[in-house]
Design an enzyme around this catalytic site. Sequence first.
Site, PDB file in Angstrom:
ATOM      1  N   TYR A 135       0.823  -1.212   0.000  1.00 50.01           N
ATOM      2  CA  TYR A 135       0.000   0.000   0.000  1.00 50.01           C
ATOM      3  C   TYR A 135       0.856   1.261   0.000  1.00 50.01           C
ATOM      4  CZ  TYR A 135      -4.836  -1.543   0.719  1.00 50.01           C
ATOM      5  OH  TYR A 135      -6.104  -2.039   0.561  1.00 50.01           O
ATOM      6  N   LYS A 190       2.332 -15.305   2.860  1.00 51.35           N
ATOM      7  CA  LYS A 190       2.501 -15.998   1.576  1.00 51.35           C
ATOM      8  C   LYS A 190       3.987 -16.326   1.492  1.00 51.35           C
ATOM      9  CE  LYS A 190       0.864 -17.580  -2.332  1.00 51.35           C
ATOM     10  NZ  LYS A 190      -0.146 -18.658  -2.443  1.00 51.35           N
ATOM     11  N   ASP A 222      -4.019 -17.829   0.722  1.00 51.46           N
ATOM     12  CA  ASP A 222      -5.052 -18.473  -0.098  1.00 51.46           C
ATOM     13  C   ASP A 222      -5.816 -19.509   0.734  1.00 51.46           C
ATOM     14  OD1 ASP A 222      -2.666 -19.897  -0.011  1.00 51.46           O
ATOM     15  OD2 ASP A 222      -2.762 -20.590  -2.089  1.00 51.46           O
ATOM     16  N   ASP A 246      -6.780  -6.382   3.996  1.00 51.62           N
ATOM     17  CA  ASP A 246      -7.862  -5.688   3.302  1.00 51.62           C
ATOM     18  C   ASP A 246      -8.839  -6.717   2.739  1.00 51.62           C
ATOM     19  OD1 ASP A 246      -9.267  -3.555   2.006  1.00 51.62           O
ATOM     20  OD2 ASP A 246      -8.284  -4.121   0.134  1.00 51.62           O
ATOM     21  N   ASP A 250     -12.772  -8.154   4.459  1.00 48.76           N
ATOM     22  CA  ASP A 250     -14.065  -8.073   3.769  1.00 48.76           C
ATOM     23  C   ASP A 250     -14.745  -9.439   3.758  1.00 48.76           C
ATOM     24  OD1 ASP A 250     -13.874  -5.356   3.179  1.00 48.76           O
ATOM     25  OD2 ASP A 250     -14.519  -5.618   1.096  1.00 48.76           O
TER      26      ASP A 250
HETATM   27  C1  IPM Z   1     -10.529  -0.464   3.770  1.00 48.42           C
HETATM   28  C2  IPM Z   1     -10.736   0.148   2.409  1.00 48.42           C
HETATM   29  C3  IPM Z   1      -9.521   1.021   2.093  1.00 48.42           C
HETATM   30  C4  IPM Z   1      -8.314   0.122   2.041  1.00 48.42           C
HETATM   31  C5  IPM Z   1      -9.658   1.871   0.813  1.00 48.42           C
HETATM   32  C6  IPM Z   1     -10.894   2.747   0.856  1.00 48.42           C
HETATM   33  C7  IPM Z   1      -8.444   2.700   0.562  1.00 48.42           C
HETATM   34  O1  IPM Z   1     -10.943  -0.845   1.450  1.00 48.42           O
HETATM   35  O2  IPM Z   1     -10.431   0.295   4.752  1.00 48.42           O
HETATM   36  O3  IPM Z   1     -10.479  -1.689   3.854  1.00 48.42           O
HETATM   37  O4  IPM Z   1      -8.010  -0.471   0.986  1.00 48.42           O
HETATM   38  O5  IPM Z   1      -7.637   0.004   3.052  1.00 48.42           O
HETATM   39 MG    MG Z   2     -11.099  -2.796   2.248  1.00 48.16          MG
END
Ligand code: IPM
Ligand code: MG
Length: 356
Positions: A135, A190, A222, A246, A250
């Site tokens: 990042y 990884k 993975d 990240d 999710d």
């Molecule tokens: C998160 C989001 C951010 C990230 C974006 C909005 C930059 O997806 O907080 O997970 O990738 O960290």
């Molecule tokens: Mg995110």
Amino acid sequence: MKIAILPGDGIGPEIVAQAVKVLKALDEHFEMEFAPVGGAGYEASGHPLPDATLKLALDADAVLFGAVGDWKYDTLDRALRPEQAILGLRQQLGLFANLRPAILYPELAGASTLKPEVVSGLDILIVRELTGDIYFGKPRGVRICPDGPFAGQQEGFDTMRYAEGEVRRIAHVAFQAAQKRQKRLTSVDKANVLETFQFWKTIMTDVHKEYPDVALDHMYVDNAAMQLVRAPKKFDVVVTGNMFGDILSDAAAMLTGSIGMLPSASLDANNKGLYEPSHGSAPDIAGKGIANPLATILSAAMMLRYSLKKEAQADRIEAAVKSVLAQGLRTPDIAEASSIKVGTDEMGDAVVKALA
Ligand code: IPM
Ligand code: MG
């Protein structure tokens, strides 16, 4: 105590307003100062993270953040896009430790897309490193490809890297979090392919010597993605880098079926933090009064617990949220046929009422 309130874009202002309402209903006095961020910052002063907003965030004891982003900014230069606001705040405030709990409230077991027996009682914590990795690694950009079969063409490139101290400090946060829970930590890497994550694994193993009461295991990313949907309850605390975190967070959020319920904390070395819902700005439902404010309200509870040291008030808010769920109140994202359907404002009001 001063809280910087940064509502942002999309549903951000609506959901943050509910959390502010809840904070005001506590018997504590907080100084709250609002500032624009993301697309709203760009509209106000031509930059997603205006100087005044950054200064406010730096001066405050904690930051309550809504969400940023809207399709209408997709064509802007990367440096001016709303996402840069949150990335800039993380970097400028040194918020390297991102805590993302994924909890399935028993009342919402039906909301998950996974079978109830796979997810019921789920309570995992993802600890994501937040200021390093690909990042922020330099160099990055677009250049002329120097070698290989595509030499001479343009190429895009980023740099994945982790310094020892960066891995050590997130390792300590994760081991200490595990000590307060079931004492199990999974480090996701990884290491079979990437030098950066072979190194990560070596450092994690070394830091483990200081936490003999915690069981550490290592998992490739993975496989971790697969195990998260196969048997998520096997995890207690998961620690990983910025990029993998990240993605996995999710996936973990979706296990609960209700990303609208999940708070997060991003902390610096002194537990100063930025608190935001795990979901995004949802521009498609902005302004409709139907967004779920509970993730933001629960983020305010995390803020009270970690940065403002008001544990009892944090407990009160969390109990109030459980109580409104038990009453059957649901915003559309978590509603079932038998629910009492409410909007954003009504949900906020219900939480305030349940505080009493
Ligand atoms: C998160 C989001 C951010 C990230 C974006 C909005 C930059 O997806 O907080 O997970 O990738 O960290
Ligand atoms: Mg995110």
